[in-house]
Design a protein around this motif. Sequence first.
Motif, PDB file in Angstrom:
ATOM      1  N   ARG A  33       2.175   1.768  -3.321  1.00  0.00           N
ATOM      2  CA  ARG A  33       1.174   2.264  -4.539  1.00  0.00           C
ATOM      3  C   ARG A  33       1.025   3.566  -4.293  1.00  0.00           C
ATOM      4  O   ARG A  33       0.520   4.140  -5.505  1.00  0.00           O
ATOM      5  CB  ARG A  33      -0.331   1.399  -4.216  1.00  0.00           C
ATOM      6  CG  ARG A  33      -1.130   1.689  -5.045  1.00  0.00           C
ATOM      7  CD  ARG A  33      -2.667   0.870  -4.696  1.00  0.00           C
ATOM      8  NE  ARG A  33      -2.554  -0.376  -5.112  1.00  0.00           N
ATOM      9  CZ  ARG A  33      -2.509  -1.460  -4.037  1.00  0.00           C
ATOM     10  NH1 ARG A  33      -2.821  -1.052  -2.669  1.00  0.00           N
ATOM     11  NH2 ARG A  33      -2.459  -2.772  -4.283  1.00  0.00           N
ATOM     12  N   HIS A  35       5.096  -0.256  -8.281  1.00  0.00           N
ATOM     13  CA  HIS A  35       4.540  -1.409  -8.411  1.00  0.00           C
ATOM     14  C   HIS A  35       5.185  -2.417  -7.650  1.00  0.00           C
ATOM     15  O   HIS A  35       6.349  -2.703  -7.836  1.00  0.00           O
ATOM     16  CB  HIS A  35       4.460  -2.069  -9.798  1.00  0.00           C
ATOM     17  CG  HIS A  35       3.959  -0.730 -10.802  1.00  0.00           C
ATOM     18  ND1 HIS A  35       2.475  -0.722 -10.946  1.00  0.00           N
ATOM     19  CD2 HIS A  35       4.529   0.172 -11.702  1.00  0.00           C
ATOM     20  CE1 HIS A  35       2.371   0.103 -12.099  1.00  0.00           C
ATOM     21  NE2 HIS A  35       3.556   0.333 -12.050  1.00  0.00           N
ATOM     22  N   GLU A  41       0.740  -1.201   0.016  1.00  0.00           N
ATOM     23  CA  GLU A  41      -0.179   0.102   0.049  1.00  0.00           C
ATOM     24  C   GLU A  41       0.717   1.176  -0.077  1.00  0.00           C
ATOM     25  O   GLU A  41       0.678   2.317  -0.630  1.00  0.00           O
ATOM     26  CB  GLU A  41      -0.795  -0.130   1.171  1.00  0.00           C
ATOM     27  CG  GLU A  41      -1.771   1.332   1.201  1.00  0.00           C
ATOM     28  CD  GLU A  41      -2.717   1.354   0.168  1.00  0.00           C
ATOM     29  OE1 GLU A  41      -3.031   2.679  -0.460  1.00  0.00           O
ATOM     30  OE2 GLU A  41      -3.099   0.334  -0.386  1.00  0.00           O
TER      31      GLU A  41
END
Length: 327
Positions: A105, A110, A102
């Motif tokens: 992101r 990635h 998370e």
Amino acid sequence: MLKFLKILVSASALAVLSTGALAQDKPRVAFVPQLVGIPYFNAMEEGGNRAAEELGVEFIYSGPVDTNPIDQLQIVQNLIAQGVEAISVSVLDASSIAPVVEQARQQNIHIYTSDSDAPDSGRAVYVAQATDQGLGYTIIDELVSRVDEDAKIGIVSGEATASNLNAWIGFMQERVAERYPNVTLLEPQFAGGTAQRAAQIATDMMASNPDLKGIVAVASTTCPGVAQAIETSNKIGEVVGTGYCSPNTARSYIKSGAFGFSVLWDPAQLGYLTVWAGKQLIDGKGFEAENTVPGFDEPVTYDAETGVLLLGAPAVFTAENVDNFDF
């Protein structure tokens, strides 16, 4: 003349700066193995380097010196801090990586898995060497064909938290329950990342189970230990060893008879596919049901439901074919 030289020097400096800028502009793909310095992950690194050269990316290979999930996670966090665009991980502890996914992101980085998965982490894709089911079923089918269908079989694994190893063990247990009801599969024992510990566990296992007919080494690091234990205990011919290890690791043990066979895949190709997948993510291309990958004879399949990019079916290495491979 002096003015001309200044112009020439300035032009050269600009060329160097331009070349440096171009080098820095290459997208970066990283792979964080479970452990550095062993043949299996060395082969993945080799395949990753080859892919980087052919695909025009910069490949970063960095991992812990022992199978420590905390150290691995720190390496991933350092790569995120550096802004590496795509980071793949052979996960040691699936429960700890979700917050990192998370975090990445939010920075348009990635995070994806390769070799060992964390399916509930939100990772972008899992580059799988073979299906966990295929690996678990194959090693049991091959082993039972070499022992009796009422045999007792032991398991020596690596880290207790390694999701890939645990998944393979789960499918071994499932296969035995469904197809071989008279086989006794002992509870797995965990050696961490050391062959020495695996050898001790296997030795103790054979001593406490004199009717033991087979031992599965579930991690590449445990294969030498299990095989050496069978050799030093003079159990060749009585106990059939096997494991998930490369032909180069298993060759001498297959030829001595300590191992009946080994099961694996080509880790260099897995390394290549890992970097190719990272480049696809960076380019925003994603994956099709069937993907054409440079250097692969067959299309690489992708399951959109599970997010798994599959290298292929497991390979079985025996005395008859082990010398045909070099990895």
